[in-house]
Design a protein around this motif. Structure first.
Motif, PDB file in Angstrom:
ATOM      1  N   ASN A   1       2.234  -4.869  -8.372  1.00  0.00           N
ATOM      2  CA  ASN A   1       2.282  -4.367  -9.750  1.00  0.00           C
ATOM      3  C   ASN A   1       1.911  -5.457 -10.740  1.00  0.00           C
ATOM      4  OD1 ASN A   1       2.733  -1.656 -10.458  1.00  0.00           O
ATOM      5  ND2 ASN A   1       4.835  -1.738  -9.698  1.00  0.00           N
ATOM      6  N   ARG A   2       2.423  -6.641 -10.505  1.00  0.00           N
ATOM      7  CA  ARG A   2       2.135  -7.767 -11.405  1.00  0.00           C
ATOM      8  C   ARG A   2       0.652  -8.139 -11.352  1.00  0.00           C
ATOM      9  NH1 ARG A   2       2.123 -12.785  -9.744  1.00  0.00           N
ATOM     10  NH2 ARG A   2       3.490 -12.279  -7.975  1.00  0.00           N
ATOM     11  N   LEU A   3       0.064  -8.107 -10.168  1.00  0.00           N
ATOM     12  CA  LEU A   3      -1.357  -8.429 -10.037  1.00  0.00           C
ATOM     13  C   LEU A   3      -2.227  -7.378 -10.714  1.00  0.00           C
ATOM     14  CD1 LEU A   3      -1.393  -9.615  -6.311  1.00  0.00           C
ATOM     15  CD2 LEU A   3      -1.507 -11.056  -8.351  1.00  0.00           C
TER      16      LEU A   3
ATOM     17  N   LEU B   1       1.783   2.982  -4.447  1.00  0.00           N
ATOM     18  CA  LEU B   1       2.586   1.845  -4.884  1.00  0.00           C
ATOM     19  C   LEU B   1       3.920   2.314  -5.459  1.00  0.00           C
ATOM     20  CD1 LEU B   1       3.058  -1.128  -5.640  1.00  0.00           C
ATOM     21  CD2 LEU B   1       1.647  -0.760  -7.662  1.00  0.00           C
ATOM     22  N   SER B   2       3.890   3.354  -6.283  1.00  0.00           N
ATOM     23  CA  SER B   2       5.121   3.895  -6.861  1.00  0.00           C
ATOM     24  C   SER B   2       6.038   4.452  -5.770  1.00  0.00           C
ATOM     25  CB  SER B   2       4.783   4.997  -7.875  1.00  0.00           C
ATOM     26  OG  SER B   2       4.035   4.477  -8.953  1.00  0.00           O
ATOM     27  N   PHE B   3       5.433   5.104  -4.778  1.00  0.00           N
ATOM     28  CA  PHE B   3       6.224   5.650  -3.674  1.00  0.00           C
ATOM     29  C   PHE B   3       6.942   4.541  -2.910  1.00  0.00           C
ATOM     30  CE2 PHE B   3       6.272   6.588   0.926  1.00  0.00           C
ATOM     31  CZ  PHE B   3       7.151   7.657   0.945  1.00  0.00           C
ATOM     32  N   CYS B   4       6.222   3.475  -2.555  1.00  0.00           N
ATOM     33  CA  CYS B   4       6.820   2.376  -1.793  1.00  0.00           C
ATOM     34  C   CYS B   4       7.844   1.617  -2.625  1.00  0.00           C
ATOM     35  CB  CYS B   4       5.724   1.428  -1.300  1.00  0.00           C
ATOM     36  SG  CYS B   4       4.658   2.127  -0.022  1.00  0.00           S
ATOM     37  N   GLU B   5       7.575   1.476  -3.909  1.00  0.00           N
ATOM     38  CA  GLU B   5       8.523   0.780  -4.771  1.00  0.00           C
ATOM     39  C   GLU B   5       9.832   1.562  -4.861  1.00  0.00           C
ATOM     40  OE1 GLU B   5       8.420  -1.564  -9.055  1.00  0.00           O
ATOM     41  OE2 GLU B   5       7.078   0.135  -8.718  1.00  0.00           O
ATOM     42  N   GLY B   6       9.751   2.886  -4.985  1.00  0.00           N
ATOM     43  CA  GLY B   6      10.954   3.701  -5.037  1.00  0.00           C
ATOM     44  C   GLY B   6      11.733   3.673  -3.737  1.00  0.00           C
TER      45      GLY B   6
ATOM     46  N   VAL C   1      10.275  -0.562  -0.016  1.00  0.00           N
ATOM     47  CA  VAL C   1       9.599  -1.085   1.170  1.00  0.00           C
ATOM     48  C   VAL C   1       8.303  -1.747   0.723  1.00  0.00           C
ATOM     49  CG1 VAL C   1      10.580   0.590   2.772  1.00  0.00           C
ATOM     50  CG2 VAL C   1       8.457   1.141   1.559  1.00  0.00           C
ATOM     51  N   ASP C   2       7.816  -2.679   1.533  1.00  0.00           N
ATOM     52  CA  ASP C   2       6.556  -3.352   1.235  1.00  0.00           C
ATOM     53  C   ASP C   2       5.373  -2.460   1.608  1.00  0.00           C
ATOM     54  OD1 ASP C   2       8.079  -5.498   0.454  1.00  0.00           O
ATOM     55  OD2 ASP C   2       7.868  -6.571   2.360  1.00  0.00           O
ATOM     56  N   ILE C   3       4.201  -2.809   1.077  1.00  0.00           N
ATOM     57  CA  ILE C   3       2.979  -2.047   1.350  1.00  0.00           C
ATOM     58  C   ILE C   3       2.118  -2.819   2.344  1.00  0.00           C
ATOM     59  CG2 ILE C   3       0.922  -1.000   0.354  1.00  0.00           C
ATOM     60  CD1 ILE C   3       2.337  -0.837  -2.274  1.00  0.00           C
ATOM     61  N   HIS C   4       1.658  -2.136   3.364  1.00  0.00           N
ATOM     62  CA  HIS C   4       0.779  -2.732   4.369  1.00  0.00           C
ATOM     63  C   HIS C   4      -0.604  -2.120   4.212  1.00  0.00           C
ATOM     64  CE1 HIS C   4       1.016  -4.649   8.652  1.00  0.00           C
ATOM     65  NE2 HIS C   4      -0.053  -5.051   7.979  1.00  0.00           N
ATOM     66  N   LEU C   5      -1.614  -2.922   3.900  1.00  0.00           N
ATOM     67  CA  LEU C   5      -2.989  -2.461   3.727  1.00  0.00           C
ATOM     68  C   LEU C   5      -3.837  -2.929   4.902  1.00  0.00           C
ATOM     69  CD1 LEU C   5      -1.868  -3.023   0.619  1.00  0.00           C
ATOM     70  CD2 LEU C   5      -4.212  -2.356   0.057  1.00  0.00           C
ATOM     71  N   PHE C   6      -4.581  -1.994   5.493  1.00  0.00           N
ATOM     72  CA  PHE C   6      -5.484  -2.275   6.600  1.00  0.00           C
ATOM     73  C   PHE C   6      -6.902  -1.919   6.159  1.00  0.00           C
ATOM     74  CE2 PHE C   6      -1.364  -1.066   8.187  1.00  0.00           C
ATOM     75  CZ  PHE C   6      -1.099  -1.911   9.253  1.00  0.00           C
ATOM     76  N   PHE C   7      -7.870  -2.803   6.444  1.00  0.00           N
ATOM     77  CA  PHE C   7      -9.248  -2.519   6.058  1.00  0.00           C
ATOM     78  C   PHE C   7     -10.204  -3.256   6.977  1.00  0.00           C
ATOM     79  CE2 PHE C   7      -7.561  -5.991   3.573  1.00  0.00           C
ATOM     80  CZ  PHE C   7      -8.559  -6.956   3.559  1.00  0.00           C
ATOM     81  N   ASP C   8     -11.471  -2.846   6.901  1.00  0.00           N
ATOM     82  CA  ASP C   8     -12.508  -3.424   7.759  1.00  0.00           C
ATOM     83  C   ASP C   8     -13.621  -4.026   6.913  1.00  0.00           C
ATOM     84  OD1 ASP C   8     -14.355  -4.096   9.656  1.00  0.00           O
ATOM     85  OD2 ASP C   8     -14.453  -2.135  10.624  1.00  0.00           O
TER      86      ASP C   8
END
Length: 396
Positions: free
Chosen positions: A149-151, A236-241, A244-251
């Motif tokens: 959120n800060r970023l 982000l709002s869902f995980c914040e509520g 829990v932390d957010i895990h992002l996977f990408f290629d």
């Protein structure tokens, strides 16, 4: 089918519905003896989300038969949950028969009031399945919601797409070391190459993953992915509520990006629910465009809503939407990812892309090519009617 949920689990359930409603219009419900799964897919087929609840998540969970599936409008479900969750003792959902035309949602409040809603459902929904193995993504990172959120606070609130560039900390060019040091990740507001006189504020933010991320994994050369900010903020709002932390996977550019809570049903955790969101990304790499001496390709758009018609009619629909978005449809067609086109009776039609090109005479000489994915068995045009209270709040 019948299930009941209360207390903290009810709060998580309500957050899940809110997050799903910010992505799609229709909620697909699939229930088996061991779990309940919610799916939604946005109209442009660029965002997919599923939330899975184990049977232990509920106070009461009963399924008659091997599996039950149906779909309802998300705005109707949001109307059920507009009551303050703190005042609700428990929520009960009942589908008396697999062929029943309506699902009953009942709220029992602490003040003794009982609210019942009957929502019309479709018992033969257009199910979309997408299963991606998180272990096959070469790059991933875990970030705390408050840090992300800060970023994101450094970017304009109207930003529609954001680019993430990942590099190895040891692969930063020596001539740039003085400028960005060991900051191996860059967040960049997407720059539309067709805007010749674009006055929008563009932001580039370099990040040291050891300082900002809980976990960061990337090897090899630099890669970038460009995707929608709206869906990112919803998750982000869902995980914040849920704390829990957010895990992002990408290629890489053109491949989907997957987001999930730090815990998951497949990683041995004790959590009784899991969530996954998959977003299509821009096919054109921003790194390749930056290093290329050739003129950049025209950027295409995917609107937030599916638009019927072509030419001037489509342009009028976009004007009425009053949205200044520029998300790209240089993305993999969703039917290619989910395999839905191959399963449908008109697979070729499911993969058909209608292209149009509108050349304006304005000072900016903006060039836009609009791509439309024709979806077979489109269930989004069905009209579902909710009995009981009919005032539906807007779900943002």
């Amino acid at each position: 089918m019948e299930f009941s949920v209360s207390e903290n689990a009810l709060k998580t359930f309500a957050r899940s519905i809110t997050c799903l409603a910010r992505l799609g219009n229709e909620l697909v419900i699939q229930a088996s003896s061991s779990q309940l799964v919610f799916h939604t897919l946005n109209s442009s087929r660029s965002a997919y989300q599923s939330i899975t609840f184990k049977s232990s998540f509920f106070d009461v969970y009963t399924i008659s038969g091997a599996q039950v599936q149906c779909s309802v409008l998300l705005k109707a479900v949001c109307s059920v949950l507009r009551s303050p969750i703190a005042s609700v003792e428990h929520l009960t959902v009942q589908l008396p028969d697999p062929d029943s035309p309506k699902v009953q949602w009942t709220l029992k409040c602490y003040n003794g009031m009982r609210k019942a809603y009957w929502i019309t459902c479709n018992v033969e929904p257009n199910i979309q399945h997408l299963s991606l193995d998180r272990r096959k993504f070469p790059s991933n990172f875990v970030v705390r919601p408050r840090d992300l959120n800060r970023l994101l606070g450094n970017f304009q609130s109207s930003l529609q797409e954001i680019t993430i560039i990942a590099t190895e900390a040891t692969s930063v060019p020596s001539d740039a070391a003085g400028e960005i040091g060991g900051k191996a990740v860059e967040l960049r507001s997407y720059i539309d190459p067709t805007k010749e006189n674009d006055s929008t504020l563009h932001t580039q933010l370099w990040i040291d993953p050891t300082e900002e991320f809980v976990l960061y994994t990337h090897s090899g050369g630099p890669v970038d992915v460009t995707f929608g900010v709206k869906e990112l903020k919803a998750f982000l709002s869902f995980c914040e509520g849920c704390e829990v932390d957010i895990h992002l996977f990408f290629d890489k550019a053109g491949e989907p990006i997957l987001m999930a809570p730090k815990f998951g049903l497949d990683d041995g955790s004790s959590s009784n629910f899991d969530a996954t969101i998959v977003l299509a990304t821009m096919l054109t790499s921003q790194l390749r465009e930056a290093n290329s001496s050739e003129p950049p390709q025209a950027v295409t758009e995917i609107p937030a809503q599916a638009v019927a018609g072509t030419g001037s009619q489509a342009q009028q629909e976009r004007c009425r939407a009053n949205v200044s978005e520029h998300p790209s449809d240089h993305t993999r067609i969703w039917s290619e990812l989910s395999g839905s086109a191959a399963r449908s009776g008109s697979g070729a039609e499911g993969r058909h892309v209608q292209r149009e090109r509108n050349v304006g005479a304005s000072e900016q000489r903006e060039i836009q090519r609009i791509s439309r994915v024709q979806i077979s068995k489109d269930a989004s045009t069905r009209e579902n009617v909710a009995a009981g209270p009919t005032l539906y709040p807007k779900c943002d």
